[in-house]
Design a protein around this motif. Structure first.
Motif, PDB file in Angstrom:
ATOM      1  N   GLY A 136      13.516 -33.643 -43.970  1.00 19.59           N
ATOM      2  CA  GLY A 136      13.413 -32.752 -45.108  1.00 19.59           C
ATOM      3  C   GLY A 136      13.122 -31.325 -44.670  1.00 19.59           C
ATOM      4  O   GLY A 136      12.954 -31.028 -43.482  1.00 19.59           O
TER       5      GLY A 136
ATOM      6  N   THR B 135      16.943 -32.553 -47.082  1.00 15.91           N
ATOM      7  CA  THR B 135      17.137 -31.414 -47.980  1.00 15.91           C
ATOM      8  C   THR B 135      17.220 -30.152 -47.140  1.00 15.91           C
ATOM      9  O   THR B 135      16.339 -29.897 -46.325  1.00 15.91           O
ATOM     10  CB  THR B 135      15.978 -31.233 -48.985  1.00 15.91           C
TER      11      THR B 135
ATOM     12  N   GLY C 232      20.122 -29.162 -51.256  1.00 16.74           N
ATOM     13  CA  GLY C 232      19.389 -29.480 -52.465  1.00 16.74           C
ATOM     14  C   GLY C 232      18.528 -28.310 -52.892  1.00 16.74           C
ATOM     15  O   GLY C 232      18.371 -27.327 -52.171  1.00 16.74           O
TER      16      GLY C 232
ATOM     17  N   ASN D 245      18.998 -39.682 -54.461  1.00 16.10           N
ATOM     18  CA  ASN D 245      17.722 -40.005 -53.820  1.00 16.10           C
ATOM     19  C   ASN D 245      17.361 -41.481 -53.993  1.00 16.10           C
ATOM     20  O   ASN D 245      16.917 -42.139 -53.053  1.00 16.10           O
ATOM     21  CB  ASN D 245      16.629 -39.107 -54.398  1.00 16.10           C
TER      22      ASN D 245
END
Length: 365
Positions: A48, A80, A111, A200
């Protein structure tokens, strides 16, 4: 089909010891987890991007570049990349550089993130989240495909005769997944470009993600990229395993009950019944993961969240041993046996280069 893990890089107190790892320990643990993922035969490691405590992965390309040097086969990705608050020029150049260093073993998931304060930290307005995502990706898409770009938009200074460097490896940009928890606009964006869509699929019931994926598939076909069942779909998942379900539940319960994200809410039993979380034996993980195909159709990438909620590194590594030895081989075999021949594999740099060459040949003829 690709199988792998994704991490959000949280620094969380282990409820069984009362101790939280240091940032240094957590960063090093993420690297160890990525190496273990390759060792046990997984395909993908994704990190992430966060810019606030208690998370540590503020610079995904730095971490993935370091991991690239220590691995040979592992596909390196993001869970992300903040398309809203990062400059598209910097994304274009950072990931092209990473693509060269990793010999093409790179893709990324765009994202908006789930941390509201990040917007003003980077001079953006959260109320413009969707327009930022749309405009910034339009620029990023061009930067990777056009050697010289002139640009003027709402959210950044204009570009005049700008060339992003380095150029993508083999003139083929990294494959892009658009990740979403709730936004149909992002599913539409992924479909428009013929990119991948990653749901997700962790916290909410399957019906919510079914609607997003069905929209993406319909619009993918509408834009002429192939039939709806050829759209490129990825799913998240969340598992904790023991040799039997009773052991798994007993060991995981204190972590679940105290986790910052879902602790002190629904019970573990309710959460596992209503969401994709699986806490049980390897066979139970296989059965629940196979049920995703029934809900969402054939898909190309399955990522599991395993290193969260304060779980110690050694426990996560043991979980990866189980995943690699007892779960993924069965899932590979079963998914492959069920997948129709016309449904594509997950894109890789090699497959994208081959497709580009084939398209060039067709055009030349």
């Amino acid at each position: 089909m690709q199988f792998g893990i994704f991490t959000v890089g949280d620094v969380t107190v282990d409820p069984t010891t009362g101790r939280a790892p240091t940032e240094h320990e957590r960063i090093k643990a993420m690297v160890a987890i990525a190496r273990k993922a390759e060792e046990v035969g997984l395909d993908v490691f994704a990190t992430g991007e966060h810019h606030n405590p208690p998370f540590v992965p503020s610079s995904p390309t730095t971490m993935l570049g370091y991991i690239a040097a220590q691995t040979e086969r592992l596909q390196l990705s993001t869970a992300t990349t903040l398309i809203t608050t990062n400059d598209p020029v910097k994304i274009a150049e950072d990931f092209a550089m990473l693509q060269h260093l990793a010999d093409g073993r790179v893709d990324l998931m765009l994202g908006r993130g789930n941390t509201g304060p990040v917007y003003p930290w980077f001079g953006k307005d959260i109320r413009e989240g969707i327009p930022l995502a749309i405009e910034n990706y339009h620029l990023l898409h061009r930067l990777w495909r056009e050697d010289v770009v002139d640009w003027e938009g709402r959210f950044r200074t204009p570009l005049q005769a700008f060339t992003a460097t380095p150029r993508p490896l083999d003139d083929v940009p990294p494959f892009v997944w658009h990740g979403s928890i709730r936004s149909p606009e992002i599913a539409e964006q992924a479909a428009y470009y013929g990119d991948g869509f990653f749901a997700n699929n962790i916290f909410w019931p399957k019906e919510h993600f079914q609607r997003l994926i069905e929209l993406y598939r319909r619009r993918f076909e509408h834009y002429g990229h192939g039939s709806a069942d050829q759209a490129i779909v990825g799913l998240g998942g969340q598992v904790f395993m023991g040799k039997n379900s009773q052991d798994a539940v007993r060991e995981f319960r204190p972590y679940f009950d105290n986790a910052p994200v879902y602790g002190h809410g629904p019970s573990l039993e309710d959460f596992t019944e209503q969401t994709p979380l699986t806490v049980g034996s390897p066979q139970q993980v296989i059965e629940k993961t196979m049920s995703f195909r029934e809900s969402f159709g054939d898909y190309q990438r399955q990522l599991f969240l395993m290193d969260h909620a304060g779980l110690p590194l050694q426990t996560v590594l043991e979980q990866l041993d189980l995943l690699g030895a007892e779960v993924v081989p069965v899932l590979r075999r079963e998914f492959e046996a069920l997948r129709p021949a016309h449904v594509p594999d997950a894109p890789t740099h090699t497959s994208l280069v081959a497709a580009r060459a084939q398209n060039s040949t067709v055009v030349a003829q």
